[in-house]
Design a protein around this motif. Structure first.
Motif, mmCIF file in Angstrom:
data_model
loop_
_atom_site.group_PDB
_atom_site.id
_atom_site.type_symbol
_atom_site.label_atom_id
_atom_site.label_comp_id
_atom_site.label_asym_id
_atom_site.label_seq_id
_atom_site.Cartn_x
_atom_site.Cartn_y
_atom_site.Cartn_z
ATOM 1 N N TYR A 181 0.836 -1.206 0.000
ATOM 2 C CA TYR A 181 0.000 0.000 0.000
ATOM 3 C C TYR A 181 0.870 1.255 0.000
ATOM 4 C CZ TYR A 181 -3.745 3.168 1.493
ATOM 5 O OH TYR A 181 -4.650 4.193 1.583
ATOM 6 N N SER A 182 1.937 1.236 0.785
ATOM 7 C CA SER A 182 2.861 2.368 0.792
ATOM 8 C C SER A 182 3.548 2.523 -0.556
ATOM 9 C CB SER A 182 3.905 2.175 1.903
ATOM 10 O OG SER A 182 4.899 3.161 1.851
ATOM 11 N N PHE A 183 3.976 1.406 -1.143
ATOM 12 C CA PHE A 183 4.615 1.450 -2.461
ATOM 13 C C PHE A 183 3.653 1.976 -3.518
ATOM 14 C CE2 PHE A 183 5.709 -0.452 -6.526
ATOM 15 C CZ PHE A 183 7.072 -0.199 -6.621
ATOM 16 N N SER A 184 2.404 1.540 -3.460
ATOM 17 C CA SER A 184 1.414 1.982 -4.444
ATOM 18 C C SER A 184 1.165 3.477 -4.345
ATOM 19 C CB SER A 184 0.108 1.202 -4.236
ATOM 20 O OG SER A 184 -0.913 1.692 -5.084
ATOM 21 N N LYS A 185 1.046 3.981 -3.128
ATOM 22 C CA LYS A 185 0.805 5.413 -2.956
ATOM 23 C C LYS A 185 2.005 6.236 -3.419
ATOM 24 C CE LYS A 185 -3.323 5.624 -1.099
ATOM 25 N NZ LYS A 185 -4.436 6.367 -1.763
ATOM 26 N N ALA A 186 3.202 5.729 -3.189
ATOM 27 C CA ALA A 186 4.396 6.513 -3.497
ATOM 28 C C ALA A 186 4.709 6.522 -4.987
ATOM 29 C CB ALA A 186 5.586 5.971 -2.702
ATOM 30 N N PHE A 187 4.616 5.361 -5.647
ATOM 31 C CA PHE A 187 5.126 5.263 -7.015
ATOM 32 C C PHE A 187 4.037 5.169 -8.074
ATOM 33 C CE2 PHE A 187 8.523 3.742 -4.271
ATOM 34 C CZ PHE A 187 9.590 4.479 -4.750
ATOM 35 N N GLU A 188 2.864 4.658 -7.723
ATOM 36 C CA GLU A 188 1.793 4.610 -8.704
ATOM 37 C C GLU A 188 0.946 5.871 -8.659
ATOM 38 O OE1 GLU A 188 -0.442 1.047 -8.361
ATOM 39 O OE2 GLU A 188 1.295 -0.274 -8.619
ATOM 40 N N SER A 189 0.719 6.396 -7.470
ATOM 41 C CA SER A 189 -0.038 7.654 -7.345
ATOM 42 C C SER A 189 0.881 8.866 -7.289
ATOM 43 C CB SER A 189 -0.899 7.611 -6.070
ATOM 44 O OG SER A 189 -1.778 6.508 -6.087
ATOM 45 N N THR A 190 2.207 8.633 -7.369
ATOM 46 C CA THR A 190 3.230 9.696 -7.316
ATOM 47 C C THR A 190 3.034 10.616 -6.121
ATOM 48 O OG1 THR A 190 1.983 11.192 -8.761
ATOM 49 C CG2 THR A 190 3.504 9.631 -9.823
ATOM 50 N N SER A 191 2.571 10.070 -5.025
ATOM 51 C CA SER A 191 2.467 10.830 -3.781
ATOM 52 C C SER A 191 3.537 10.290 -2.836
ATOM 53 C CB SER A 191 1.069 10.688 -3.168
ATOM 54 O OG SER A 191 0.980 11.412 -1.958
ATOM 55 N N PHE A 192 4.760 10.743 -3.043
ATOM 56 C CA PHE A 192 5.896 10.192 -2.306
ATOM 57 C C PHE A 192 5.806 10.500 -0.815
ATOM 58 C CE2 PHE A 192 7.332 11.135 -6.646
ATOM 59 C CZ PHE A 192 7.664 9.853 -7.051
ATOM 60 N N SER A 193 5.308 11.668 -0.485
ATOM 61 C CA SER A 193 5.188 12.024 0.934
ATOM 62 C C SER A 193 4.152 11.157 1.632
ATOM 63 C CB SER A 193 4.808 13.497 1.063
ATOM 64 O OG SER A 193 5.843 14.326 0.592
ATOM 65 N N GLN A 194 3.056 10.857 0.947
ATOM 66 C CA GLN A 194 2.045 10.002 1.558
ATOM 67 C C GLN A 194 2.574 8.578 1.739
ATOM 68 O OE1 GLN A 194 -1.699 9.809 -0.568
ATOM 69 N NE2 GLN A 194 -2.829 9.852 1.364
ATOM 70 N N GLY A 195 3.310 8.089 0.741
ATOM 71 C CA GLY A 195 3.929 6.778 0.897
ATOM 72 C C GLY A 195 4.929 6.748 2.038
ATOM 73 N N SER A 196 5.687 7.827 2.200
ATOM 74 C CA SER A 196 6.639 7.907 3.316
ATOM 75 C C SER A 196 5.915 7.932 4.652
ATOM 76 C CB SER A 196 7.510 9.158 3.160
ATOM 77 O OG SER A 196 8.242 9.122 1.962
ATOM 78 N N ALA A 197 4.794 8.637 4.711
ATOM 79 C CA ALA A 197 4.028 8.684 5.954
ATOM 80 C C ALA A 197 3.480 7.306 6.321
ATOM 81 C CB ALA A 197 2.893 9.695 5.822
ATOM 82 N N ILE A 198 3.000 6.555 5.323
ATOM 83 C CA ILE A 198 2.508 5.204 5.594
ATOM 84 C C ILE A 198 3.645 4.318 6.084
ATOM 85 C CG2 ILE A 198 1.464 3.158 4.556
ATOM 86 C CD1 ILE A 198 0.045 5.053 2.597
ATOM 87 N N ALA A 199 4.817 4.435 5.468
ATOM 88 C CA ALA A 199 5.970 3.656 5.908
ATOM 89 C C ALA A 199 6.365 4.015 7.337
ATOM 90 C CB ALA A 199 7.142 3.886 4.960
ATOM 91 N N LEU A 200 6.308 5.291 7.677
ATOM 92 C CA LEU A 200 6.658 5.720 9.036
ATOM 93 C C LEU A 200 5.645 5.196 10.048
ATOM 94 C CD1 LEU A 200 8.688 7.329 10.684
ATOM 95 C CD2 LEU A 200 7.294 9.369 10.319
#
Length: 338
Positions: free
Chosen positions: A295-314
């Motif tokens: 889910y974090s990978f999808s948000k960061a690289f497929e939706s190009t929302s890198f900050s949101q993916g980073s927040a999910i990872a955190l």
């Protein structure tokens, strides 16, 4: 005592002061003590110098990405900003607020917890049973089984995923062929696609995860079982204890610390499962197969929302921090870390 005796004895000897050549700073006795301290200090620092390259490597691989992830989670970084062509405004806790208020995030979190729980229970249960069985096997059978476990453990993930994709193939898969032969219903099983239903698909993924994790559990638990004093087990049997009673009151207290540590590691590993799902779903998992890592990978690289993916990872790191603290406490209790 007579006067003659007193005269013969003479006056008491007067202490002669030591010369400067004996008491000065250049005395060998005085030089030996600082030299010994310096050598002892160098010996105490030697282990830290030996592990310094490993510490630097860990800092380069883990610490810097973690700091970068924390910074990005408080920003709004898009594709242009990632390549240095745009600004990255600070948004504070907006990313966390949006994620925690998204029902999809909690759905993925629940799916991840359920998947992790099933994998850990199966891994620890089957691994412990095989380890107990190894105690009763002959030497050559035990060595053969150990070699097979190590071979399975050393198999690359991509190769293992390819094997399981072939086993679950809808047209030529071995699982469908065996089920068709056992049930006699070829129309139902031949051509059956296991991944159309997420529950069945996660069953295949669970088999892959458990298959890859069992060797570590078996070898570790077998090593712990060999440390159980045989005389205590024999004494308990002579006192009338059943096999289950011997295991519960003699064997289990000895292996419990190792079992707890292995189970804790399994929780961390299975919570972060990524490659197994990614490879079995052809490098593009459906939303029904997403765990927190995907889910974090999808948000960061497929939706190009890198900050949101980073927040999910955190958030994932914070969830697992409690498990990590518990693991360290178990290490301290068992004397592995002082």
């Amino acid at each position: 005592m007579t006067a003659a005796d007193t005269k013969a004895a003479g006056p008491p000897p007067v202490p002669v002061p030591r010369g400067p050549e004996e008491t000065g700073p250049s005395s060998p006795a005085n030089d030996a003590m600082p030299r010994a301290r310096r050598q002892r200090k160098k010996g105490e620092l030697l282990p830290y110098f030996l592990i310094l390259p490993a510490i630097l490597a860990i800092a380069a691989v883990y610490v810097y990405p973690l700091i970068k992830t924390v910074i990005m989670s408080f920003q709004d970084m898009g594709r242009a900003a990632l390549w240095g062509n745009g600004e990255t405004p600070w948004v504070g806790f907006e990313q966390f607020t949006n994620i925690l208020g998204d029902p999809e995030f909690w759905q993925v979190t629940g799916r991840t917890v359920v998947f992790m729980t099933i994998c850990v229970v199966l891994t620890m249960g089957i691994g412990l049973l095989i380890a107990l069985m190894m105690l009763r096997l002959s030497t050559w059978v035990r060595l053969t089984l150990t070699v097979a476990l190590i071979a399975a453990w050393s198999m690359p993930l991509m190769v293992a995923a390819s094997v399981f994709r072939w086993l679950a193939d809808s047209d030529y898969g071995l699982i469908n062929t065996l089920l068709a032969d056992l049930t006699g219903d070829e129309d139902k099983w031949l051509g059956h696609n296991w991944f159309l239903d997420p529950w069945q698909g996660f069953g295949i993924i669970t088999l892959l995860v458990v298959w890859g994790a069992i060797p570590f559990v078996v070898i570790t638990m077998y090593a712990a079982l060999t440390q159980v004093p045989k005389e205590l087990e024999e004494a308990a049997s002579l006192d009338g204890a059943t096999a289950f009673g011997v295991y519960r009151y003699v064997t289990w207290p000895v292996i419990k610390p190792v079992f707890t540590m292995v189970a804790t590691l399994s929780v961390i590993w299975d919570f972060n499962v990524f490659g197994q799902i990614w490879l079995l779903r052809g490098n593009k998992p459906e939303p029904e197969y997403e765990t927190l890592g995907l889910y974090s990978f999808s948000k960061a690289f497929e939706s190009t929302s890198f900050s949101q993916g980073s927040a999910i990872a955190l958030i994932t790191v914070l969830m697992l921090s409690g498990v990590a603290v518990y693991y360290l406490r178990q290490l301290i209790k068992t004397g592995e870390v002082e």
